[in-house]
Design an enzyme around this catalytic site. Sequence first.
Site, PDB file in Angstrom:
ATOM      1  N   CYS A 136       0.550  -2.886  -5.743  1.00 11.95           N
ATOM      2  CA  CYS A 136       0.477  -1.618  -5.396  1.00 11.95           C
ATOM      3  C   CYS A 136       0.844  -1.474  -3.696  1.00 11.95           C
ATOM      4  O   CYS A 136      -0.175  -1.549  -3.143  1.00 11.95           O
ATOM      5  CB  CYS A 136      -0.942  -1.171  -5.798  1.00 11.95           C
ATOM      6  SG  CYS A 136      -1.263   0.473  -5.211  1.00 11.95           S
ATOM      7  N   CYS A 139      -1.421   1.065  -1.930  1.00 10.45           N
ATOM      8  CA  CYS A 139      -3.046   0.716  -1.747  1.00 10.45           C
ATOM      9  C   CYS A 139      -2.873  -0.396  -0.554  1.00 10.45           C
ATOM     10  O   CYS A 139      -3.593  -0.219   0.242  1.00 10.45           O
ATOM     11  CB  CYS A 139      -3.591  -0.089  -2.977  1.00 10.45           C
ATOM     12  SG  CYS A 139      -3.199   0.556  -4.567  1.00 10.45           S
ATOM     13  N   ASP A 140      -1.778  -1.219  -0.634  1.00  7.97           N
ATOM     14  CA  ASP A 140      -1.892  -2.476   0.304  1.00  7.97           C
ATOM     15  C   ASP A 140      -0.720  -2.473   1.197  1.00  7.97           C
ATOM     16  O   ASP A 140      -0.868  -3.209   2.253  1.00  7.97           O
ATOM     17  CB  ASP A 140      -1.799  -3.817  -0.496  1.00  7.97           C
ATOM     18  CG  ASP A 140      -2.697  -3.946  -1.623  1.00  7.97           C
ATOM     19  OD1 ASP A 140      -3.987  -3.619  -1.288  1.00  7.97           O
ATOM     20  OD2 ASP A 140      -2.513  -4.687  -2.661  1.00  7.97           O
TER      21      ASP A 140
END
Length: 322
Positions: A136, A139-140
């Site tokens: 992701c 997200c990261d």
Amino acid sequence: MTTHTTKMLILGSGPAGLSAAIYGARAGMAPIVVQGIQPGGQLTTTTDVENYPGFREVIQGPWLMQEMQAQAEHVGTRMMWDTITEVDLSQRPFRLIGDGGDVYEGEVLVIATGAQAKWLGLDSEDALKGKGVSACATCDGFFYRGKNVAVIGGGNTAVEEALYLTNHAPHVTLIHRRDSLRAERILQERLFAHPNVSVIWNKEVREFVDGGGTAGLVALDLKDTVTGEHSRLDVEGGFVAIGHHPATELFRGHLELDSDGYIAVEPGSTRTDVPGVFACGDVMDKIYRQAVTAAGTGCMAALDAEKFLAAADFAELQEAAE
Ligand code: NDP
């Protein structure tokens, strides 16, 4: 074997299911949440969360889910742990049957069973998850500022993630197993035009190379799918973007699914093709897939459910009066 009955039955306990529960409980629908095989959903396997609004400091995914569950219970949600093996959506109340034989009945059903990222299935991928390997970028990606990264895949997700990562990484390499992408043309044009992106064709990842100690991922071992030759690409981040599995097997044949297997909903709502059944979170959303969007659609499902029940009650009253 016990029968549990409620106005509002929710299947799934990630941000979507628990947000539906919080709103449903506060609207007097006394929800039951049946937690699936991964109570708390995908966030329970994440560590740092920096993008859920309301928290200035970095929070932990499992902690956030515990808080959401506690909040849902505090306002009157009953949490149950079971694995549902059978569904009956042919009439109301809808029925879910657990593997031990317990029956869950709801006047309305909210499906929030989520989706799981697909992985390549390599041991080194598993070993380096959270240490350079992710599924992701949204997200990261932020954790890879100033580092060169690679994205694996050739669909819309892979191309969008590669473009997104250019906000953080000096260089992004897209690695695809064939010589053409399946992503939409407009996305491909943007990708090819980007000065900080390069594409490597006809390559598959054979290994995520561990730098040892605290280094995490340092390189990818690639194999050419045409010639079989091996090569090495030095990167500190590897984003696997080869698709997701929505958890919809239970509902195949009972509800309309789209061509990728996600639950189809009326645009702008959480209504499925069965009146009184609603879907929210990643099980119906293949584009945004964020905790906050899942929570948002969970709220929508509770509001849609409440409206449905109010209309159904009114129709019954009218029938009784005639
Ligand atoms: P897709 O299934 O569309 O693409 C997956 C990609 O990963 C393919 O290029 C595939 O290769 C590759 N792949 C699959 N398995 C492997 C493997 N084992 N090793 C290497 N490569 C592999 O998934 P997406 O997540 O990209 O998209 C899913 C759906 O969501 C699509 O309908 C898409 O259009 C939609 N979507 C829409 C968005 C938007 O509208 N903005 C954003 C994101 C998704 P190959 O091509 O060779 O099969």
